[in-house]
Every structure is written in C-alpha cells, then in structure tokens.
Scaffold this motif. Structure first.
Motif, PDB file in Angstrom:
ATOM      1  N   ASP A  86       0.820  -1.211   0.000  1.00 34.36           N
ATOM      2  CA  ASP A  86       0.000   0.000   0.000  1.00 34.36           C
ATOM      3  C   ASP A  86       0.852   1.258   0.000  1.00 34.36           C
ATOM      4  O   ASP A  86       0.495   2.264  -0.626  1.00 34.36           O
ATOM      5  CB  ASP A  86      -0.964  -0.008   1.192  1.00 34.36           C
ATOM      6  N   ILE A  87       2.009   1.205   0.654  1.00 36.10           N
ATOM      7  CA  ILE A  87       2.913   2.355   0.635  1.00 36.10           C
ATOM      8  C   ILE A  87       3.530   2.517  -0.755  1.00 36.10           C
ATOM      9  O   ILE A  87       3.709   3.640  -1.241  1.00 36.10           O
ATOM     10  CB  ILE A  87       4.019   2.197   1.695  1.00 36.10           C
ATOM     11  N   ARG A  88       3.833   1.397  -1.411  1.00 38.89           N
ATOM     12  CA  ARG A  88       4.371   1.474  -2.774  1.00 38.89           C
ATOM     13  C   ARG A  88       3.341   2.090  -3.722  1.00 38.89           C
ATOM     14  O   ARG A  88       3.687   2.894  -4.600  1.00 38.89           O
ATOM     15  CB  ARG A  88       4.785   0.088  -3.272  1.00 38.89           C
ATOM     16  N   GLN A 147      -7.590   9.538  -4.901  1.00 40.79           N
ATOM     17  CA  GLN A 147      -7.001   8.217  -4.682  1.00 40.79           C
ATOM     18  C   GLN A 147      -5.985   8.241  -3.548  1.00 40.79           C
ATOM     19  O   GLN A 147      -5.926   7.320  -2.731  1.00 40.79           O
ATOM     20  CB  GLN A 147      -6.337   7.731  -5.974  1.00 40.79           C
ATOM     21  N   ILE A 148      -5.181   9.296  -3.509  1.00 42.22           N
ATOM     22  CA  ILE A 148      -4.190   9.432  -2.440  1.00 42.22           C
ATOM     23  C   ILE A 148      -4.883   9.517  -1.093  1.00 42.22           C
ATOM     24  O   ILE A 148      -4.450   8.897  -0.107  1.00 42.22           O
ATOM     25  CB  ILE A 148      -3.312  10.669  -2.689  1.00 42.22           C
ATOM     26  N   ASP A 149      -5.980  10.260  -1.034  1.00 49.86           N
ATOM     27  CA  ASP A 149      -6.717  10.408   0.224  1.00 49.86           C
ATOM     28  C   ASP A 149      -7.283   9.070   0.686  1.00 49.86           C
ATOM     29  O   ASP A 149      -7.315   8.783   1.890  1.00 49.86           O
ATOM     30  CB  ASP A 149      -7.839  11.428   0.034  1.00 49.86           C
ATOM     31  N   SER A 204      -6.137   6.613   4.347  1.00 51.04           N
ATOM     32  CA  SER A 204      -7.114   6.349   5.408  1.00 51.04           C
ATOM     33  C   SER A 204      -6.526   5.632   6.620  1.00 51.04           C
ATOM     34  O   SER A 204      -6.785   6.022   7.766  1.00 51.04           O
ATOM     35  CB  SER A 204      -8.301   5.559   4.848  1.00 51.04           C
ATOM     36  N   PRO A 205      -5.690   4.584   6.445  1.00 50.92           N
ATOM     37  CA  PRO A 205      -5.130   3.907   7.623  1.00 50.92           C
ATOM     38  C   PRO A 205      -4.053   4.711   8.350  1.00 50.92           C
ATOM     39  O   PRO A 205      -3.615   4.315   9.433  1.00 50.92           O
ATOM     40  CB  PRO A 205      -4.523   2.618   7.034  1.00 50.92           C
ATOM     41  N   GLU A 255      -1.519  13.479  10.814  1.00 50.14           N
ATOM     42  CA  GLU A 255      -1.758  14.560  11.769  1.00 50.14           C
ATOM     43  C   GLU A 255      -0.498  14.886  12.570  1.00 50.14           C
ATOM     44  O   GLU A 255      -0.193  16.057  12.823  1.00 50.14           O
ATOM     45  CB  GLU A 255      -2.902  14.176  12.713  1.00 50.14           C
ATOM     46  N   LEU A 256       0.251  13.863  12.964  1.00 47.20           N
ATOM     47  CA  LEU A 256       1.481  14.094  13.719  1.00 47.20           C
ATOM     48  C   LEU A 256       2.515  14.840  12.866  1.00 47.20           C
ATOM     49  O   LEU A 256       3.160  15.787  13.337  1.00 47.20           O
ATOM     50  CB  LEU A 256       2.068  12.761  14.195  1.00 47.20           C
TER      51      LEU A 256
END
Length: 314
Positions: A124-126, A241-243, A247-248, A254-255
């Motif tokens: 998912d990061i890729r 799509q990026i948004d 989601s996870p 936020e940090l």
C-alpha cells in the motif's frame, strides 16, 4: 565463509528471463546446486515460485536492477523471505560475467549472510508512492503550461500579470476564458468578471487587457488552456485516490502535519517515501541517507570535499 541459511536462491533478473540458482544442504557441508531459467511472464514467474517451493527455499535474493525486479517481487512476496540487494554491493569478480555465475554468486552471498537488504515498503505504501510521484510530475506539467500561457499573453501585449497577482485565480480565469472565446470585454462585463477581493481597479485591468491579440494567439492559448484543464482534472482525481490510501495513516499524517513547515502534502510524501515503520532503519543517519539528504565525504591527498549522497529510490 560460514554458511547460515540451508536453502536459499539467487535470481539474476532480466527483462525477458530470470536465472535462478538454488543452494541447499547442511550448513557444515558443500551445498548442492540447482539452476533453472524462467520467463518473466506471469506464467513463468508462477512456475518459478512453485519450483522454489518444491525445493523448500526459505530465502531469495535479487538485485535492484531497473524495474525488472518489481513483478518478481510482487509474485514471490508472502511466500519467501525476499532480499533486495544493492547491485554495487554484490558485484561479482570481473572476467566471470554470465547469468548463471551472477545467480550463483548472489546465492552464495545470501547463504553466508553477507547481503544487506534494501528497504522495500509494503504494497500500500508502494502504491501511495506511485501516486504521489505522479502527482508531482503532473503539477510540473501544469506549471509548464501556465508559463506558456504567460508567454503568449506577453507576446499579445496583454499585461494581465501586472495587475493580478495570480492570473489563474477566480478573476484571471474568467478574463482568460473571455479572451479565448473572442469576446469583446467592456467595462460592465469586466466588473462582473473581477472578484471583489481584487486590489487592482477596473480601469487598470481594462488597460492591461487592451493588447494586440491575433487568431494565432487565441489558438495557442486554447491549446495550453485545454491541456492545463486536463492536468488539473487528473491531479484532482489523483488527490482522491491518495486520500483513500491515506485512510489507515490519518494519525501519522496529523502528527507530521503538526511539525512547523510541514503541511498535509509534505506529510503524505514523507509517508509515501519512507513508510511509517521506522524500525526498518538502523538509525536517524541511515534514514537521512535513504532520503538522499546525507552528504558523502570524499578525501584525497589530504583535501576534503563534500558531495550530496545520491540514493536510488526503489
């Protein structure tokens, strides 16, 4: 060299074929060797996975050459412990360059635990990384089209940039669309186009758009305008799509967003490039090196010079 892995495989990856060398046997004895060549089609890679499973291979290593390793990684991921090696670190002895020798050399290094794996983020990061990098490309293309529109306006002696801070804002877009359509812009119509927050006066704007625009200028402006509009729509779809992929990772965003100088776009890029699991990096210095912001030191004849450290992003 002391062996550490009983059953391992080295893959020499090419565009159309992949040569696999499996070393197996007791750690205190010379290993047996099995070598096969497979196609890089999906059928061929599935056959490679089945062959490795039949030989009870636990670890597989391949070089990070171009993008050819990615489909192999995608199919073998989850079935074996995969190691992505830096090609510079596992270079074979000169003068013995064959596909079989390369695969066998990789397997030998892996069997003895001498290969340090490159960081490969989760799937998912890729995916998020592909989208953020493509978004950056599209934004650059959009900026190029906007610069071309600026150039055409100057050629037509339309000084809209002198009275509006952003000609692609609300007021600027309305005026540009009217120019593209060949409309005769009068004072009353111009007053309706200009947003109330615009600082420039109607008289100044009217004087700025009183140029010598020809049919050629309008045609060129239309080409650039339509391409810019297409890019803006594509960027908007990418943002959605990026948004969804973020989601996870709302908490992490936020940090990062709370850091001075870091907005949501930058936070998204950080997560896409480095992931959220910092345990994969040995130290903060290793992370900086991965990010490509760690300088390399070069010393020769007592003279030191610093060059930026280049890192190939996978």
């Amino acid at each position: 060299m002391e062996a550490m892995i009983e059953r391992c495989a080295g893959l020499d990856v090419h565009q159309e074929t992949v040569v696999a060398c499996v070393l197996f046997g007791p750690l205190d004895k010379k290993p047996k060797t099995s070598i096969e060549t497979f196609s890089t089609t999906t059928t061929g890679l599935l056959a490679l996975s089945d062959w490795l499973a039949t030989l009870q291979v636990s670890d597989v290593v391949m070089e990070s050459t171009g993008v050819y390793w990615k489909p192999i990684w995608n199919i073998l991921e989850g079935s074996f412990h995969l190691v992505l090696a830096n090609a510079r670190h596992v270079k074979n002895v000169p003068g013995r360059k064959t596909d079989v020798k390369d695969a066998e050399w990789l397997a030998k290094l892996l069997r003895c635990g001498l290969i340090e794996s490159n960081f490969v983020p989760p799937e998912d990061i890729r995916d998020l990384r592909d989208l953020t990098r493509y978004r950056k490309k599209l934004i650059h293309h959009r900026t190029s089209e906007q610069n071309r529109i600026h150039k055409i306006l100057q050629d037509a002696n339309i000084k809209l940039t002198s009275v509006l801070s952003d000609i692609f804002g609300v007021s600027g877009r309305r005026i540009l669309e009217a120019i593209l359509n060949g409309e005769k812009i009068e004072t009353d119509g111009l007053r309706k186009m200009v947003d109330w927050r615009t600082k420039a006066s109607i008289t100044d704007i009217a004087s700025a758009i009183n140029g010598r625009i020809r049919r050629h200028h309008r045609d060129m402006l239309r080409y650039h305008w339509e391409h810019m509009s297409y890019l803006e729509k594509a960027i908007e779809e990418l943002e959605k799509q990026i948004d969804q992929l973020l989601s996870p990772y709302r908490k992490e965003v936020e940090l990062l967003d709370g850091i001075p100088g870091v907005n949501k776009v930058a936070a998204t890029t950080f997560i896409a490039e480095m992931g959220v699991d910092m345990s994969v990096f040995k130290s903060a210095k290793h992370l900086a090196s991965w990010a490509g912001v760690s300088p390399g030191n070069y010393e020769s004849a007592g003279k030191k010079r610093v060059k930026p450290h280049k890192v190939t992003k996978l």
